[in-house]
Design a protein around this motif. Structure first.
Motif, PDB file in Angstrom:
ATOM      1  N   LEU A 191       2.878  -7.460 -21.670  1.00 17.33           N
ATOM      2  CA  LEU A 191       3.640  -6.153 -21.207  1.00 17.33           C
ATOM      3  C   LEU A 191       4.618  -6.549 -20.140  1.00 17.33           C
ATOM      4  N   HIS A 192       4.187  -7.199 -19.111  1.00 22.39           N
ATOM      5  CA  HIS A 192       5.288  -7.809 -18.096  1.00 22.39           C
ATOM      6  C   HIS A 192       6.222  -8.248 -18.666  1.00 22.39           C
ATOM      7  N   MET A 193       5.997  -9.166 -19.453  1.00 21.20           N
ATOM      8  CA  MET A 193       7.462  -9.650 -20.200  1.00 21.20           C
ATOM      9  C   MET A 193       8.198  -9.070 -20.793  1.00 21.20           C
ATOM     10  N   VAL A 194       7.575  -8.058 -21.705  1.00 26.40           N
ATOM     11  CA  VAL A 194       8.430  -7.114 -22.318  1.00 26.40           C
ATOM     12  C   VAL A 194       9.164  -6.179 -21.226  1.00 26.40           C
ATOM     13  N   HIS A 195       8.653  -5.971 -20.292  1.00 30.35           N
ATOM     14  CA  HIS A 195       9.383  -4.983 -19.224  1.00 30.35           C
ATOM     15  C   HIS A 195      10.632  -5.944 -18.809  1.00 30.35           C
ATOM     16  N   CYS A 196      10.587  -7.109 -18.780  1.00 33.74           N
ATOM     17  CA  CYS A 196      11.787  -8.149 -18.691  1.00 33.74           C
ATOM     18  C   CYS A 196      12.936  -7.607 -19.817  1.00 33.74           C
ATOM     19  N   PHE A 197      12.390  -7.536 -20.842  1.00 33.57           N
ATOM     20  CA  PHE A 197      13.456  -7.145 -21.927  1.00 33.57           C
ATOM     21  C   PHE A 197      13.854  -5.723 -21.695  1.00 33.57           C
ATOM     22  N   HIS A 198      13.061  -4.824 -21.130  1.00 30.37           N
ATOM     23  CA  HIS A 198      13.266  -3.401 -20.889  1.00 30.37           C
ATOM     24  C   HIS A 198      14.344  -3.391 -19.814  1.00 30.37           C
ATOM     25  N   LEU A 199      14.327  -4.217 -18.665  1.00 36.83           N
ATOM     26  CA  LEU A 199      15.246  -4.116 -17.618  1.00 36.83           C
ATOM     27  C   LEU A 199      16.455  -4.897 -18.057  1.00 36.83           C
TER      28      LEU A 199
END
Ligand code: G3P
Length: 478
Positions: A191-199
């Motif tokens: 989820l943290h990693m996906v947040h980087c894609f989100h950002l």
């Protein structure tokens, strides 16, 4: 509930309507560390719908722009290596230093994928008809690579971040959308990693991350009609997925029993250090770990002594303190490993160390004089326990390796390169390493398993190709 991590859908962080959560147990403390949403089938449907529509415009987004966004995500991921690594430590008990390495390696993989993608996908083919008998030069054939549609990515617990991005990045650069189902242990890191894609600013709905129980949404996801490709890394589940999946490309890596064949002329110090690295890093919880040593009898005593001395130096304890050996991922995993150890004990294997276990923490163990009637000669412990079989000939070693239902990697140690090549050719595994322990990386190398070890080839280039199909347009001249 503020304590439950949200899932990612339609570019937003959401709470599941199920009102339920899944607990993530810290392998070292055996206490609940985090909770994630237990998503419903309805929520899966919603994610798939959005993935389908977002993919249409993503496929039309210029390749260089897709690459640019991936480079951005890679940079953000690397900037955030500390918190992501911390969750890896807590969720899967990966030593702190290795956890940071996993995140950095993942950023590099994303960037490499973006670079490789613009080259591979920026090139098509042009064919002329008159090379085939009976044809005049009246047909021009243009080929290009187009995306498959929605790619479903299911990474395993041992590399939740790296084996997620190794699926996400090739899928996205090729113009696909991506639905990620993280493993329960490792879900928060995902989820943290996906947040980087989100950002990084990817379009809404293009990437989703859906958490939950396999029993609830597992089959529903893998059999979903919207899915056009499944990239899975894990255990036996992959075999049942491939039986149930539709007519779609599958990329699967399902474990191995990597053999280390040691010849008489090998540099035994080199072998010993590679056995330690190959057999015991991340406590043996790698598909590519050395899982059986097949050593020619005449050098076995010397090799076992050298390995024993190195095992004695391995530190055992908390991942936060960078111990070499940390708790295995779950109690059931530790019980399974113990079962293999007890079977070997009953059947007379030589214990080079005393067997010791506290909770999920199992001390490193080298089992000598293992024979083919012991389970550990064939099954993968996925733990810090390594069997040694003493062999009379190289053929015996090759036969043992090839009798396995697995065929991921293997390695051979000898100074004779001609022998090494012949042995490599004879070993029925996806890769053979000469004079080094098995490993997937560098991440642009092809990575594939034969037999029950998998289907399809990974590595940056192969993944991009696997996640595309060929499209041709033929110009017919009068
Ligand atoms: O177990 C996952 C497999 O892909 C191993 O990767 O990098 O440890 O060889 P690596």
């Amino acid at each position: 509930d503020g304590d439950v991590y949200k899932y990612y859908s339609d570019g937003e962080w959401k709470t599941s309507s199920s009102g339920k959560s899944v607990a993530i147990i810290n392998p070292a403390t055996r206490k609940t560390q985090y909770k994630v949403q237990a998503c419903t089938q309805e929520e899966v449907n919603k994610v798939m719908e959005m993935a389908k529509s977002a993919q249409k415009s993503w496929a039309k987004t210029p390749l260089w722009k897709r690459a640019e966004l991936l480079h951005k995500a890679a940079a953000i991921l690397k900037d955030n290596k500390a918190p992501i690594a911390e969750s890896l430590v807590k969720e899967i008990a990966k030593p702190a230093k290795d956890s940071v390495t996993e995140v950095v390696r993942s950023g590099d993989l994303i960037s490499y994928c973006a670079e490789e993608g613009v080259r591979i996908l920026g090139e098509g083919k042009f064919l002329l008809s008159d090379s085939f008998p009976g044809n005049e030069r009246t047909k021009y054939c243009l080929t290009s690579k187009i995306p498959l549609g929605v790619v479903l990515a299911i990474p395993p617990f041992n590399y939740p971040v790296n084996l997620a991005v190794s699926k996400i990045a090739p899928a996205l650069i090729a113009g696909n959308s991506l639905v990620l189902k993280p493993p329960t242990q490792g879900a928060v890191s995902c989820l943290h990693m996906v947040h980087c894609f989100h950002l990084a600013g990817f379009p809404k709905g293009l990437i989703s991350c859906i958490t939950g129980k396999g029993s609830e949404i597992g089959d529903f996801l893998t059999m979903h009609p919207a899915v056009n490709c499944i990239s899975f890394t894990g255990g036996d589940t992959g075999i049942s997925i491939s039986k149930k999946a539709g007519m779609i490309p599958l990329q699967m890596e399902l474990g191995g029993k990597d053999a280390c064949i040691v010849l008489e002329d090998a540099d035994l110090d080199l072998v010993a250090s590679n056995i330690i690295k190959g057999g015991f890093s991340y406590s043996g919880q790698r598909c590519t770990a050395v899982k059986v040593v097949l050593v020619i009898k005449s050098v076995a005593d010397e090799l076992v002594e050298k390995v024993k001395a190195k095992v004695a130096k391995l530190t055992v304890g908390p991942p936060e303190e960078n111990c070499d050996i940390t708790a295995v991922v779950s109690e059931s995993s530790a019980n399974f490993i113990e079962g293999l150890v007890m079977d070997a004990k009953d059947k007379g294997a030589t214990f080079c160390q005393e067997y010791k276990r506290e909770g999920n923490l199992i001390w490193p163990l080298l089992l000598d004089n293992v024979r083919p009637d012991m389970r550990i000669a064939w099954e993968e412990p996925f733990g810090p326990v390594l069997p040694v079989l003493r062999i009379n000939s190289v053929e015996e070693g090759i036969n043992h390796c090839n009798a396995s239902n697995f065929g991921l990697q293997g390695c051979v140690f000898t100074k004779d390169i001609n022998k090494a090549i012949l042995i490599s050719d004879a070993m029925e595994t996806g890769t053979v390493q000469i004079n080094s322990a098995p490993a997937r990386g560098p991440d642009h190398f092809p990575f594939q398993g034969l037999k029950d070890s998998g289907i399809g080839s990974q590595g940056v280039t192969n993944s991009i190709n696997l996640m595309t199909k060929v499209k041709t347009t033929v110009i017919n001249l009068p």
